[in-house]
Design an enzyme around this catalytic site. Structure first.
Site, mmCIF file in Angstrom:
data_model
loop_
_atom_site.group_PDB
_atom_site.id
_atom_site.type_symbol
_atom_site.label_atom_id
_atom_site.label_comp_id
_atom_site.label_asym_id
_atom_site.label_seq_id
_atom_site.Cartn_x
_atom_site.Cartn_y
_atom_site.Cartn_z
ATOM 1 N N CYS A 1 63.983 8.878 10.484
ATOM 2 C CA CYS A 1 62.586 9.311 10.415
ATOM 3 C C CYS A 1 62.240 9.813 9.020
ATOM 4 O O CYS A 1 62.912 10.708 8.492
ATOM 5 C CB CYS A 1 62.335 10.421 11.440
ATOM 6 S SG CYS A 1 60.659 11.102 11.365
ATOM 7 N N CYS B 1 62.922 17.469 15.356
ATOM 8 C CA CYS B 1 64.311 17.072 15.611
ATOM 9 C C CYS B 1 65.199 17.837 14.629
ATOM 10 O O CYS B 1 64.843 18.018 13.472
ATOM 11 C CB CYS B 1 64.502 15.576 15.379
ATOM 12 S SG CYS B 1 63.530 14.524 16.473
ATOM 13 N N CYS C 1 56.490 8.829 15.328
ATOM 14 C CA CYS C 1 57.533 9.705 15.837
ATOM 15 C C CYS C 1 58.556 8.863 16.573
ATOM 16 O O CYS C 1 58.217 8.160 17.531
ATOM 17 C CB CYS C 1 56.968 10.787 16.758
ATOM 18 S SG CYS C 1 58.241 11.924 17.377
ATOM 19 N N TYR D 1 61.417 27.870 41.076
ATOM 20 C CA TYR D 1 60.772 27.376 39.852
ATOM 21 C C TYR D 1 60.556 25.863 40.008
ATOM 22 O O TYR D 1 60.911 25.066 39.140
ATOM 23 C CB TYR D 1 61.632 27.670 38.615
ATOM 24 C CG TYR D 1 62.098 29.092 38.485
ATOM 25 C CD1 TYR D 1 61.334 30.043 37.808
ATOM 26 C CD2 TYR D 1 63.301 29.514 39.034
ATOM 27 C CE1 TYR D 1 61.761 31.359 37.689
ATOM 28 C CE2 TYR D 1 63.742 30.820 38.929
ATOM 29 C CZ TYR D 1 62.966 31.745 38.257
ATOM 30 O OH TYR D 1 63.402 33.039 38.137
ATOM 31 N N ASP E 1 56.519 28.251 42.857
ATOM 32 C CA ASP E 1 56.219 28.173 41.428
ATOM 33 C C ASP E 1 54.971 29.016 41.174
ATOM 34 O O ASP E 1 54.130 29.184 42.058
ATOM 35 C CB ASP E 1 55.971 26.728 40.992
ATOM 36 C CG ASP E 1 56.067 26.548 39.489
ATOM 37 O OD1 ASP E 1 57.125 26.101 39.013
ATOM 38 O OD2 ASP E 1 55.093 26.851 38.776
ATOM 39 N N CYS F 1 67.937 24.798 30.708
ATOM 40 C CA CYS F 1 67.637 24.198 29.405
ATOM 41 C C CYS F 1 68.052 25.119 28.266
ATOM 42 O O CYS F 1 67.747 24.859 27.109
ATOM 43 C CB CYS F 1 66.146 23.859 29.300
ATOM 44 S SG CYS F 1 65.057 25.285 29.502
#
Length: 468
Positions: A84, A93, A173, A326, A347, A422
């Site tokens: 990129c 990134c 992108c 969640y 949620d 995550c």
């Protein structure tokens, strides 16, 4: 006071601008190289494990320092040229300079580091599997959220540059679905041609603040969301007409109003402008209707692998009552529903719960129930009503699970808990607390949901510890 001896160890005093030799030992959680100069930890963006570099100190803190690469004396065999052209500016990134095989290896190590730091599990006892990667780790993101600004007379949209509040215009992108790029670029030109005021962060004037585009990988349906500072948009009808004329194929055009001074993208009010309020997407045999604010995984291809891992971890036999905490639009719960006696999800976003109910109804599931509210409030309520789950599945935000929720889980003591995370650091912290409630880690499986970035998703399976 005793005199200091020659071998008395002190932290080396570093100064801004100083150059030092450095061996890079590992990657940090944000993708930066980590090395040690004397007893001080140094973080160096762009440096890779195994490299010998000359680093220049940029910032000094009491317990660490940040530096930049001045020269690489010995390169890592995993170093590659980032494809990129905006890689050094954008910041979206962090690891395009690392081969994909190297990324998978280092992401596994990031998970290992988190558990070494925040739990008491010995490294040799950590059931950590190799990272599950992608065959083609490019053009995988189904959604873009780009801040809008003016550069002289030109309308731009992009991300804030590294360590700055300057927006880098992203006309291309390499990790976004090409359709999200095409639509965003066309919208920028339309806003420019119609002279519609765009938001200025410092003056807080202007109307269009963010362009959000989501595309269904399997359905090909695209939704455009214009996030604005107010409900009224000048030349709104002309704007909609031009979008339809210049960007054929958009199924849904939506406005979201966010008048607050905040980094949060969406406001509370969503207004349909043209077409339905949702677009469709498929994961395996399941189909979903997604509204503008509804959470949905950004990498559908890897999501199937992630959910399959969660399903394996749950070990359902058809008799279990399952909590999907969640839950978002209900994706994980619906993935598990065919093999469970009952799925209950919650949620905080009402639109997500409505989507979850609609998704369950569309697939003919009658063993699901969804409620709007916080997991830490609803789970104790269900427990008080006499409903106790056998398996709890969680997929919380990066901040991890609420402590009150974890305490309730500790009281319930389900047979199994599947924690999809995550953020390896908050996962490890939460696991440490769950261990104190009698759980033990059965396995950890990293899944690369975001190739070229420092992020890694983890499926962690916890079970009740069997006393020996």
């Amino acid at each position: 006071m005793p005199k200091e001896t020659a071998n008395h160890k002190q932290k080396t005093l570093l100064t801004t601008g100083q150059t030092i030799p450095l061996n890079i030992k590992r990657l940090g959680i944000n993708g930066e190289g980590v090395g040690f100069y004397k007893r001080t930890v140094i973080f160096v963006p762009g440096a890779l494990p195994g490299e010998e570099i000359i680093a220049q100190i940029e910032k000094v803190y009491p317990n660490r320092a940040e530096a930049v690469v001045k020269r690489i004396k010995k390169k890592s065999h995993d170093r590659v040229v980032p494809p990129c052209p905006l890689y050094d500016e954008c910041g979206g990134c962090q690891l395009q300079h690392l081969s994909y095989e190297g990324q998978l290896k280092e992401k596994q190590d990031v998970v290992r580091q988190a558990f070494e730091r925040y739990t008491k599990i010995k490294t040799e006892n950590l059931p950590l599997r190799p990272t599950i990667g992608m065959k083609n780790p490019w053009e995988y993101r189904n959604k873009s959220q780009l801040q809008v600004a003016k550069d002289k007379e030109k309308v731009i949209a992009g991300l804030y540059g590294i360590n700055s509040h300057r927006i880098i215009d992203l006309d291309q992108c390499s990790v976004q679905h090409p359709e999200t790029v095409r639509v965003t670029n066309a919208v920028k030109r339309i806003l420019e041609d119609l002279n519609i005021p765009v938001y200025h962060e410092k003056t807080r004037k202007g109307i269009i603040r963010t362009i959000v585009v989501r595309t269904g990988f399997e359905t090909g349906e695209t939704q455009l969301v214009l996030v604005t500072t107010q409900e009224k948009i000048p030349r709104k009808e002309l704007l909609i007409a031009e979008i339809q004329k210049r960007i054929p194929g958009i199924k849904s055009i939506v406005q979201n109003v966010n008048d607050k001074k905040t980094s949060i993208i969406f406001g509370e009010k969503t207004i349909p402008l043209e077409g339905p309020e949702t677009i469709g997407e498929k994961l395996g045999s399941l189909s979903f209707e997604l509204s503008a604010r509804a959470f949905f995984q950004l990498n559908p291809q890897q999501t199937v692998k992630l959910y399959d891992e969660a399903k394996k971890a749950a070990k359902l036999t058809g008799k279990e009552k399952v909590v999907d905490a969640y839950c978002g639009t209900g994706t994980i719960g619906l993935w598990l529903a065919p093999d469970a006696a009952e799925i209950r999800g919650m949620d905080v976003i009402e639109e997500s719960i409505l989507n979850a109910k609609e998704n369950a109804k569309r697939h003919g599931f009658t063993n699901t129930q969804y409620e709007t509210g916080k997991a830490e409030d609803i789970l104790p309520k269900w427990l008080k009503e006499g409903w106790k789950p056998d398996v709890i599945v969680v997929d919380p935000p990066r901040t991890g699970c609420d402590q009150a929720f974890l305490k309730t889980v500790g009281k319930i003591k389900p047979k199994r808990m599947v924690y999809v995370s995550c953020n390896p650091s908050t996962l490890a912290k939460d696991v440490h607390m769950l261990i104190s409630h009698g759980f033990e880690v059965e396995n950890l499986t990293p899944v690369d949901m975001f190739p070229q970035t420092s992020h890694v998703e983890v499926v962690c399976t916890l079970v009740q510890k069997i006393e020996k």
